[in-house]
Design a protein around this motif. Sequence first.
Motif, short mmCIF file in Angstrom:
data_model
loop_
_atom_site.label_atom_id
_atom_site.label_comp_id
_atom_site.label_asym_id
_atom_site.label_seq_id
_atom_site.Cartn_x
_atom_site.Cartn_y
_atom_site.Cartn_z
N GLN A 292 1.87 7.55 5.20
CA GLN A 292 2.23 7.17 3.84
C GLN A 292 1.64 5.81 3.48
N ALA A 293 1.54 4.89 4.41
CA ALA A 293 0.98 3.57 4.14
C ALA A 293 -0.51 3.62 3.87
N THR A 294 -1.20 4.65 4.40
CA THR A 294 -2.65 4.76 4.16
C THR A 294 -2.96 5.13 2.72
N TYR A 295 -2.03 5.75 2.02
CA TYR A 295 -2.26 6.10 0.62
C TYR A 295 -2.17 4.88 -0.28
N ASN A 296 -1.49 3.85 0.14
CA ASN A 296 -1.34 2.63 -0.66
C ASN A 296 -2.07 1.51 0.05
N GLN A 297 -3.39 1.49 -0.05
CA GLN A 297 -4.18 0.52 0.68
C GLN A 297 -4.16 -0.86 0.05
N PHE A 298 -3.97 -0.91 -1.23
CA PHE A 298 -4.03 -2.22 -1.89
C PHE A 298 -2.69 -2.55 -2.43
#
Length: 81
Positions: free
Chosen positions: A75-81
């Motif tokens: 899930q954290a990889t979808y929100n990189q910025f």
Amino acid sequence: MEGIKNVFSTIWKFWKKIGEFIGNVIGRIFLMIFYLTIALPFGLGVRLFSDPLKIKKAHLAPAWVERTSPEATIQATYNQF
């Protein structure tokens, strides 16, 4: 008719030279005023009061800045910025 055209052509050439001179003078004056009132004080303020590399306070604390990495989940990889 050609006489009037020649007169206006001469006046136009003279006016272009005057306009170029006035433009150069006004441009230089405007840029000098801009530099002296905005750019110079801002530059001096930044130079005197900022320390982005934290060099001035290096003797008080370690120079290393602690960084944390985000959690390693899908899930954290979808929100990189």
